[in-house]
Structure formats: C-alpha cells, structure tokens
Design an enzyme around this catalytic site. Structure first.
Site, PDB file in Angstrom:
ATOM      1  N   ASP A 171       0.846  -1.290   0.126  1.00  0.00           N
ATOM      2  CA  ASP A 171       0.031  -0.041   0.131  1.00  0.00           C
ATOM      3  C   ASP A 171       0.776   1.186  -0.167  1.00  0.00           C
ATOM      4  O   ASP A 171       0.474   2.198  -0.439  1.00  0.00           O
ATOM      5  CB  ASP A 171      -0.936   0.038   1.133  1.00  0.00           C
ATOM      6  CG  ASP A 171       0.020   0.105   2.463  1.00  0.00           C
ATOM      7  OD1 ASP A 171       0.422  -0.661   2.844  1.00  0.00           O
ATOM      8  OD2 ASP A 171      -0.347   1.404   3.061  1.00  0.00           O
TER       9      ASP A 171
ATOM     10  N   TYR B   6      -4.575   0.617   9.740  1.00  0.00           N
ATOM     11  CA  TYR B   6      -5.767   0.807   8.717  1.00  0.00           C
ATOM     12  C   TYR B   6      -6.858   0.340   9.592  1.00  0.00           C
ATOM     13  O   TYR B   6      -8.097  -0.305   9.378  1.00  0.00           O
ATOM     14  CB  TYR B   6      -5.722   0.224   7.365  1.00  0.00           C
ATOM     15  CG  TYR B   6      -4.712   0.666   6.732  1.00  0.00           C
ATOM     16  CD1 TYR B   6      -4.841   1.968   6.178  1.00  0.00           C
ATOM     17  CD2 TYR B   6      -3.627   0.078   6.538  1.00  0.00           C
ATOM     18  CE1 TYR B   6      -4.072   2.548   5.246  1.00  0.00           C
ATOM     19  CE2 TYR B   6      -2.498   0.851   5.736  1.00  0.00           C
ATOM     20  CZ  TYR B   6      -2.724   1.809   4.992  1.00  0.00           C
ATOM     21  OH  TYR B   6      -2.001   2.503   4.315  1.00  0.00           O
TER      22      TYR B   6
ATOM     23  N   GLU C 135       5.729   9.770   2.817  1.00  0.00           N
ATOM     24  CA  GLU C 135       5.527   8.369   2.411  1.00  0.00           C
ATOM     25  C   GLU C 135       4.536   8.524   1.322  1.00  0.00           C
ATOM     26  O   GLU C 135       3.624   9.302   1.569  1.00  0.00           O
ATOM     27  CB  GLU C 135       5.155   7.536   3.592  1.00  0.00           C
ATOM     28  CG  GLU C 135       4.576   6.150   3.394  1.00  0.00           C
ATOM     29  CD  GLU C 135       4.501   5.078   4.482  1.00  0.00           C
ATOM     30  OE1 GLU C 135       4.512   3.989   4.351  1.00  0.00           O
ATOM     31  OE2 GLU C 135       4.176   5.640   5.490  1.00  0.00           O
TER      32      GLU C 135
ATOM     33  N   ASP D 247       5.941   0.309   3.089  1.00  0.00           N
ATOM     34  CA  ASP D 247       6.543  -0.844   3.758  1.00  0.00           C
ATOM     35  C   ASP D 247       6.149  -2.180   3.070  1.00  0.00           C
ATOM     36  O   ASP D 247       5.697  -2.015   1.919  1.00  0.00           O
ATOM     37  CB  ASP D 247       5.677  -1.135   5.377  1.00  0.00           C
ATOM     38  CG  ASP D 247       4.194  -0.772   5.102  1.00  0.00           C
ATOM     39  OD1 ASP D 247       3.783  -1.426   4.015  1.00  0.00           O
ATOM     40  OD2 ASP D 247       3.669  -0.426   6.037  1.00  0.00           O
TER      41      ASP D 247
END
Length: 498
Positions: A84, A235, A475, A87
């Site tokens: 996503d 999440y 990110e 990572d």
C-alpha cells in the site's frame, strides 16, 4: 448563515471560473504543467508497488519478484497485489479502495487517456487478480498478508523480506463488513472497466462482487474489532462500516442495474448515513464518494428516487468553496486543501477527483450546485480542482512538485524501503532486517526513483522537510495516486495534451 453580497459572489465566481476548462473540450490557452507527463508517471508508480512475480513488460526495473509464497501459511494463493505504501505489508482494506478509485478514474476519464488507458487498466487488473484470490472461498476474505508490527521493525527491500508473512482473514465468525463491502465495490467498479475489452473477466468480477457484498451485509461487524492488534493503528476503521455498505451497494447498482441494489439504497440509505455532514473522503470514509456516485443516477440517468443525493452532494461541494460563508474546509496559506497532518495529499487527490467528476455530471444534466442561495457552476468546481492539482505539481510556496520524477524539484528522500535501499541489481547480497536503518536515517537521496509517487505532502504552513523518517509527509500511498489518475487525464485532455 451570512448572505453573500452580489459583488463578493461575482468576484469569487470570476476568481474560479475566468480561466477554467470546459469538460471534454480543448482549452484555448496553454497549460503551465505537462499533465500528460504527470498522468504517465502517476500510473507508472503502481508498477513500483507490485508484489508477486513481475511480468516481462515491467517498466520499474529496479524492482524484482517478492512475496512469492504469500498465502502459504493458510494454504491459499495470495501472491500478487500491491504494497500500500512504503512498507512490505499487503493491507486489503486500502488496496480495495485503491482499486475502486483507479477503476472510477478509468470509468469517468479513461476515454481521454489515449495510450495510457491500457496501462491504467493493467494497474486495475494487478489489483483485481489479487482480490479474486483473496475472496476465493465463500464467506471468507483474506484481508492482510504480513504482520505490520514485525515488518516495521525492519527496513528491508520487499525482495529480501524475512519477516512473517502471516495471513489474516474475516469470515462469518469474525466479520469485517467495511473491508468486505469495499472489496465488493472494487470488484464491481472494475467489472465495468473490463466490460467491453474482456467481458468474461468482467462477469467473473461482478459475480464475485455480488457474493462478497452479500457476505458483508449479512455478517455485520467491524474488522477492527476481531483483528485489532494486526490492523490498528495502521488501517483501523474509524468511520464504521455503514459508509462502505452504501458505497458497495452504489457500485453494484451501477455495475448490475439490478433493481435489488436500488431498492437496498432507497430502504437503507438514511440509516447508512447518506445525509450525514461528513466531508472527508478517503480509504476509511466513503460517504461523500457514495453521494457523488449516486447523484449521477439522478442527474444523468434521471432516477427520480435518488433526488436527495443531489442535495447531499451539493452540501459536500459547498463545504469546499474557499472564502465562502458556507465553506468549512481549511486551506494552507499557499492554497492547499488541508485535512490532517498525516498523508494529507490523499485528501487533496480524492477531493479534486470528486470535484471534476461532479462537474461532469452537473454539465451533462445542465445543472449547477446550490449553496445556501448561491449558485456554483461546474466551471468553478473544475477551477478549484485544477488549483489543487497544480499545487501538487509545483505551484506552491516551495516551487516543489510532490510527485517523484515530475518537474525540476521533487522529494528525494521518500519514506519507502525499496526506493531508499540499493536495488538487487546494484547490491545482489541480502540486506538484513535492521541493516537498512542506517540508510533510513541518512540524508542521502534515494537511489531508486519511484517515478510518479505522490508523497504525504507539506504541513499546514506549506512546509516540507523532505526527510525519510517523516512518514506523515514523505510516504507515498497507492490510494493517493489512484484518484489523481482521473484528474490528470481530464486536465491533459482539456489543455490539448492528449
């Protein structure tokens, strides 16, 4: 609510409309940005996020195969899909939302994409092939591969992963309505993307979407409850699952035209929050997206029973008008929509997409948005969206593009393992779990360009430190790029670049 003076409103209207583009018409003036180049790069980014066995036409060549035994822990094939963000975990909830938004981008603006349409469809299919694997067993969805806490204890390339590839699922006993309904939305939206080019695949997707939605609705409960220690705080679903049920039903209604979904929306819409005044659209809360999507059924398809969704959509649009008395949205001094400090750019891209999409629907219906007695035209919505995209591409106080590889100045130290560590080609030997942290904490630029990646973006004062350790601002994420693809296609076409 304070009334707008005619002079103020005329000034506001001119400010937003004097230079705006009309849908699907060539813009007479030249653009300050190369939207076509940005579009190409925004789609290319997804190749850098791929997990699994990479195809021979892989263009992001510093990446290699990874996660080839994913799912083995549960004796199921979960190879593929997307990481996503920066990572090496595959989180099903944001991956499904990414898929829905990438599909919506193609559905609304794919006709303008020319040569990029095929690349955009391949980006959708990389996700849907995985989501079909994740939903292969009835009443079960495999929603995550990788233990995020253990993964975050390492800074290593996806190709080197040696952290546990634990598999987490939702089922009848441990439901996950929000992730199931979002997965149904993704499969339904994608079925429309492939309806003409691959009708057999399209039918597989829509049938699976129906089955998954039925599971989502029948076995209700949040996945953040049963899987809390694995999905939170990464999440967690904070908005509940009502928004996903409405969103999933809206996509199934659009994909199937089956009256049962329209009936479901009519019966359950209000209890699922159709009229709530929440105006943040992202991987967690889909209410606004559902309102805009359902407004099309009323505006374009003349479905009178969904009349209220025009008003619900207007309420959201009105909240965005800068400087107006009815606006409730914060902007930075440089003009960027600002929702929150963590990965704010995702809200910029999702909101810009909704503005352009709603403008398209309004134009088709020869209608406008009504804001407390004031009239807001589609041109105004397009102009606000364009200003946001232009800020992202470099029209900001730092004169910096927030898309890697676009423009002369862009983030060089993004929070992304694969981009920051030397590639397999440059450094074939394995880089151990903790060995990568010396790179993570260094000031050296990333050796591998993750072309097209849009980072979290500047803070509320338009500042951006470009530090790798600052994941909130540095990110990238798939759900930030997905809606941007549609906006860039629209702008590239409008300015005669496509």
């Amino acid at each position: 609510m304070a009334a707008l003076t005619p002079l103020f409103f005329l000034t506001l209207l001119c400010f937003f409309t004097c230079n705006s583009a009309h849908p699907f018409h060539r813009h007479p003036r030249t653009a300050h940005h190369n939207y076509r180049d940005a579009l190409t790069k925004s789609i290319l980014f997804f190749e850098g996020q791929r997990s699994g066995r990479l195809p021979s036409n892989q263009r992001m060549t510093w990446r290699r195969n990874s996660g080839l035994s994913d799912g083995a822990a549960m004796k199921v094939d979960l190879v593929g899909g997307y990481y996503d963000a920066g990572d090496n975990v595959k989180f099903g909830f944001p991956m499904a939302f990414t898929t829905t938004m990438l599909s919506w981008s193609v559905l609304e603006f794919g006709g303008l994409m020319k040569g990029e349409l095929q690349n955009a469809k391949q980006a959708v299919r990389w996700a849907t092939d995985y989501l079909l694997k994740a939903t292969v067993h009835p009443d079960t969805i495999y929603v995550q591969v990788g233990d995020a806490n253990k993964d975050h204890a390492c800074w290593e390339r996806p190709e080197d992963m040696d952290t546990p590839r634990s598999v987490f699922k939702v089922d009848k006993n441990n439901p996950g309505t929000e992730v199931a309904a979002e997965t149904a939305a993704a499969l339904a939206a994608a079925s429309l993307v492939f309806r003409r080019s691959d009708p057999i695949y399209s039918k597989i997707l829509v049938r699976r979407a129906m089955r998954v939605f039925e599971f989502a609705d029948k076995y209700r409960g949040s996945y953040s409850t049963g899987l809390k220690k694995y999905v939170c705080p990464f999440y967690c679903s904070y908005s509940g699952y009502q928004d996903e049920l409405l969103w999933g039903a809206a996509w199934l209604q659009r994909a199937t035209k089956n009256p049962k979904y329209l009936n479901y929306i009519q019966v359950n819409g209000q209890t699922l929050g159709a009229g709530e005044f929440d105006n943040t659209f992202g991987w967690d809360n889909k209410h606004v997206g559902a309102r805009i999507l359902l407004s099309k059924a009323f505006l374009v398809q003349k479905m009178k029973s969904l009349h209220d969704y025009k008003g619900h959509a207007d309420n959201f649009i009105c909240s965005l008008i800068p400087g107006a008395s009815f606006s409730s949205t914060k902007y930075t001094p440089g003009g960027l929509l600002f929702k929150m400090s963590d990965s704010n750019m995702q809200y910029v891209t999702s909101t810009s997409f909704l503005l352009l999409t709603y403008a398209k629907y309004l134009t088709s219906a020869h209608m406008v948005a009504n804001c407390g007695g004031a009239t807001i035209t589609p041109k105004t919505l397009r102009s606000i969206a364009k200003k946001q995209v232009d800020y992202l591409l470099g029209d900001n106080p730092l004169k910096m593009s927030y898309m890697v590889g676009y423009g002369g100045r862009y983030p060089k130290r993004i929070h992304h393992r694969g981009s920051s560590l030397p590639s397999i080609q440059a450094h074939p030997a394995k880089i151990q779990c903790s060995a990568g942290f010396s790179v993570m904490n260094s000031a050296a630029p990333n050796p591998n360009l993750l072309i097209g990646a849009v980072v979290g973006g500047p803070d509320q004062n338009d500042r951006f430190p470009d530090q790798r350790s600052d994941y909130e601002q540095s990110e990238p994420a798939t759900y930030t790029n997905a809606p941007l693809v549609g906006s860039l296609a629209y702008l590239a076409h409008s300015f005669g670049q496509l």
